[in-house]
Design a protein around this motif. Structure first.
Motif, mmCIF file in Angstrom:
data_model
loop_
_atom_site.group_PDB
_atom_site.id
_atom_site.type_symbol
_atom_site.label_atom_id
_atom_site.label_comp_id
_atom_site.label_asym_id
_atom_site.label_seq_id
_atom_site.Cartn_x
_atom_site.Cartn_y
_atom_site.Cartn_z
ATOM 1 N N ASP A 196 25.008 -90.231 49.516
ATOM 2 C CA ASP A 196 25.671 -88.929 49.461
ATOM 3 C C ASP A 196 24.735 -87.977 48.730
ATOM 4 O O ASP A 196 24.277 -88.273 47.612
ATOM 5 N N VAL A 197 24.444 -86.838 49.367
ATOM 6 C CA VAL A 197 23.509 -85.877 48.783
ATOM 7 C C VAL A 197 24.248 -84.571 48.512
ATOM 8 O O VAL A 197 24.812 -83.959 49.434
ATOM 9 N N TYR A 198 24.254 -84.168 47.252
ATOM 10 C CA TYR A 198 24.881 -82.912 46.831
ATOM 11 C C TYR A 198 23.763 -81.915 46.526
ATOM 12 O O TYR A 198 22.808 -82.244 45.814
ATOM 13 N N GLN A 199 23.906 -80.686 47.048
ATOM 14 C CA GLN A 199 22.835 -79.700 46.879
ATOM 15 C C GLN A 199 23.385 -78.351 46.414
ATOM 16 O O GLN A 199 24.434 -77.901 46.879
ATOM 17 N N TRP A 200 22.628 -77.737 45.494
ATOM 18 C CA TRP A 200 22.932 -76.398 45.002
ATOM 19 C C TRP A 200 21.670 -75.545 45.073
ATOM 20 O O TRP A 200 20.549 -76.086 45.016
ATOM 21 N N SER A 201 21.842 -74.257 45.157
ATOM 22 C CA SER A 201 20.680 -73.371 45.136
ATOM 23 C C SER A 201 21.065 -72.029 44.527
ATOM 24 O O SER A 201 22.230 -71.608 44.565
ATOM 25 N N LEU A 202 20.066 -71.371 43.965
ATOM 26 C CA LEU A 202 20.221 -70.036 43.394
ATOM 27 C C LEU A 202 19.013 -69.215 43.807
ATOM 28 O O LEU A 202 17.871 -69.660 43.670
ATOM 29 N N GLU A 203 19.269 -68.013 44.302
ATOM 30 C CA GLU A 203 18.179 -67.148 44.737
ATOM 31 C C GLU A 203 18.396 -65.725 44.249
ATOM 32 O O GLU A 203 19.541 -65.273 44.091
ATOM 33 N N ASN A 204 17.275 -65.038 43.984
ATOM 34 C CA ASN A 204 17.266 -63.606 43.650
ATOM 35 C C ASN A 204 18.237 -63.267 42.514
ATOM 36 O O ASN A 204 19.129 -62.437 42.649
ATOM 37 N N TYR A 205 18.007 -63.929 41.392
ATOM 38 C CA TYR A 205 18.856 -63.747 40.215
ATOM 39 C C TYR A 205 18.115 -62.857 39.217
ATOM 40 O O TYR A 205 17.012 -63.173 38.767
ATOM 41 N N ALA A 206 18.733 -61.745 38.879
ATOM 42 C CA ALA A 206 18.085 -60.773 37.986
ATOM 43 C C ALA A 206 18.113 -61.246 36.538
ATOM 44 O O ALA A 206 19.036 -61.940 36.112
ATOM 45 N N ALA A 207 17.102 -60.830 35.799
ATOM 46 C CA ALA A 207 17.022 -61.183 34.381
ATOM 47 C C ALA A 207 18.140 -60.509 33.599
ATOM 48 O O ALA A 207 18.569 -59.398 33.923
#
Length: 640
Positions: A196-207
């Motif tokens: 079982d593979v669980y995946q998360w991602s985050l993109e273009n997050y401002a400081a």
């Protein structure tokens, strides 16, 4: 702005380090560093075979970003670093420079003398001379069993922007996991080759910029916690199904450590044989422990959770929080006192515990004596040789703790200190003088958390006490004439007292045939919070407290306060304030001030109201009063 950044990057060949296209200027605003790409993959083959594959690449924009680009990889005897490498690409270089073995620092994680641990860290601290620069790391960790899965923070710092960050957890198909996500979209789940593979991602997050009184980092930034329901670690096994199950694991670790000798047991029984009740008996045991031992932080044993045997602590005369709490537990049991071993997340300031995520959220051990007095629990800090019996203060008060009892371990609240408990009361006499100075004599008492702020001062020399006084109190141009302190450690309400006499120069002003001065001499002690036009995060008032001041101002003969101001009161959800002035007699003015603050977390939208409340308090505290000279005024020398 965007075209300038892109041109700059490509002009000095950073395009060779990453294919990024365009960076939105919104991401770069307030950023010291940009996480260009990151991948963290946790692969679980079995409870005894877990690997973590990690890769990240940073764009360092300025000198403030260098520390944020440093790497620290922690390991111990059950965790091996099987790969670690990194590169640095600076302006003027066509190829990245590889970090050498000599660039990798490998040290024990002992932060100070007296701290013993088998944990180590491999670190890289890049030296960057021109900006922007690109830093890239790869490393792999192999776990021989794991106590807690690593938590994923795609953003690790304030003023850090993120272009792309990914996290995956692969476990044998059908493995039950407990997952907690904060400030991030939920996972995508797939099945691949029996996993079982669980995946998360985050993109273009401002400081983000750090704001004063912010809630904890984990409440603001995206993060993911993943936990199994069962684990194997250093040849031990445990369940994380419930808090009771985790408590039973701690019970198992403590077995074999409760081995006081018959001679020690006979000694403490003799010590307490004449105690009139259990509370007095427990106090004698606690003071015995304090006089017999000292604290040394020892992060050894299984996950830093297994205490050394009580016999070892007694013989050596020192131990860490686990060992000392376990030792005190054994002493209490030897004389018939019901005691519980407790694990807790300690630290001054606001503290939270995620009750949904059973497992290791703790960094400290203490002791409690349930129902020993009036159906209440006494909490004991066992690492201090000077703490009063039953006092835990801001280090472990007002939070959840796991009380360990076989088959019955549970989360409970430690002592809840209220604003009334955390009381500072002060009686002050102010004598006005001809040279515009004032003579201040005061008696102060502090209880609860405020007791904890002062109690160590009883061990300071008079000279150091005077220096500390001038640091704490905003009485500018002051000379401390005398100061005395006392620590009444009486259970259940320890009290610190301080008596002092201070000469404050240039306090008042001579104007228009009279004198103007601020009636409340401690106004500078209450700082105005920082103002934000648009608050971005919720805010915290760490703990509740109450300050009560009575100030008697003695006028010079012939002086007169022309107008007595009205009583000033404020009532808000953050706290309350009152300020009243009365004329005691012809030569004395009395100010009575009460300021009470409520602790807690407040929505960012309420920050303006909190700021305005504190601003009004400061305005009332800073009011200037004018004394006129009457025909009876005499230029007499003040009495001191």
């Amino acid at each position: 702005m965007k075209s300038f950044i892109v041109t700059l990057l490509f002009c000095f060949s950073l395009s060779q380090a990453f294919a990024q296209g365009d960076i939105d200027e919104k991401l770069l605003k307030s950023a010291d560093i940009v996480l260009l790409e990151s991948e963290m993959d946790l692969v679980v083959e079995s409870e005894e075979d877990v690997k973590l594959y990690f890769h990240e690449k940073f764009l360092v924009l300025n000198s403030d970003g260098v520390e944020k680009a440093a790497l620290a990889v922690h390991y111990d005897k059950s965790t091996k670093v099987t790969q670690l490498e990194g590169t640095l690409l600076e302006q003027g270089y066509k190829k990245p420079k590889k970090f050498k073995d000599s660039d990798i620092i490998d040290v024990a994680t002992s932060p100070y003398a007296g701290y013993v641990t088998d944990d180590r860290v491999k670190a890289i601290e890049p030296v960057i001379t021109s900006y922007p620069a690109v830093v890239e790391y790869h490393y792999t960790l192999a776990f021989d069993g794991i106590f807690a899965y690593p938590k994923w923070y795609p953003v690790n710092h304030y003023r850090e922007a993120v272009l792309s960050s990914k996290f995956s957890v692969s476990v044998p198909e059908g493995t039950k996991l407990r997952i907690k996500e904060k400030n991030i979209p939920s996972y995508a789940k797939t099945v691949n080759e029996g996993k079982d593979v669980y995946q998360w991602s985050l993109e273009n997050y401002a400081a983000k910029k750090k704001e004063n009184r912010s809630v904890p980092f984990k409440e603001i930034f995206p993060n993911v916690s993943v936990q199994p329901y069962h684990f194997t670690y250093e040849k031990t096994q445990g369940s994380l199904d419930t808090w009771s199950d985790f408590g039973d694991y701690i019970v198992g670790l403590n077995k074999g450590t409760r081995d006081l000798s018959p001679d020690v047991i006979a000694e403490v029984k003799e010590l307490t044989k004449d105690a009139p009740n259990d509370i007095e008996k427990a106090k004698l045991i606690y003071e015995y422990m304090q006089g017999k031992t000292r604290y040394v932080s020892i992060q050894l044993g299984i996950g830093g959770y297994k205490p050394f045997p009580a016999s070892s602590i007694h013989k050596q005369g020192y131990g860490d929080c686990k060992g000392l709490s376990n030792y005190t537990y054994n002493l209490m049991k030897a004389v018939g006192i019901d005691a519980r071993y407790v694990i807790i997340k300690a630290g001054r300031g606001y503290s939270t515990l995620d009750e949904d995520m059973v497992g290791t959220q703790f960094n400290h051990a203490i002791l409690c004596l349930p129902d020993i007095v009036e159906q209440d629990t006494v909490w004991l800090e066992c690492t201090s040789q000077t703490s009063p019996f039953g006092f835990i203060g801001s280090f472990t008060g007002n939070r959840k703790a796991l009380v360990i009892e076989e088959g019955k371990s549970k989360l409970v609240n430690t002592k809840q200190y209220t604003a009334e408990d955390n009381l500072q009361s002060r009686s002050t006499v102010v004598k006005l003088k001809q040279d515009k100075s004032i003579w201040v004599q005061s008696h102060m008492e502090a209880k609860g958390y405020q007791y904890g702020n002062y109690s160590r001062l009883v061990r300071e020399s008079e000279e150091d006490l005077k220096k500390e006084f001038l640091k704490r109190y905003a009485l500018s141009s002051s000379e401390v004439k005398s100061i005395e302190v006392d620590d009444d450690m009486h259970y259940p309400d320890p009290t610190f007292t301080m008596d002092y006499t201070v000469n404050v120069r240039n306090y008042s002003k001579l104007v228009n045939g009279g004198m103007s001065f601020v009636l409340f001499p401690y106004k500078g002690d209450y700082k105005q919070p920082k103002r934000y036009r648009s608050r971005k995060t919720d805010f915290v008032i760490d703990y509740p407290y109450t300050d009560i001041d009575t100030v008697d101002v003695y006028l010079l003969e012939g002086m007169k306060l022309k107008n007595i101001p009205e009583v000033q009161t404020l009532e808000t959800e953050f706290g309350s304030y009152s300020n009243s002035v009365e004329k005691k007699n012809e030569n004395t003015i009395r100010l009575i001030r009460k300021f009470s603050i409520k602790g807690g977390v407040y929505a960012k939208e309420k920050y303006s109201a909190y700021y305005n409340f504190m601003k009004e308090v400061r305005t009332f505290d800073s009011r200037t009063f004018w004394l006129e000279y009457t025909p009876d005024y005499k230029d007499e020398e003040d009495l001191e």
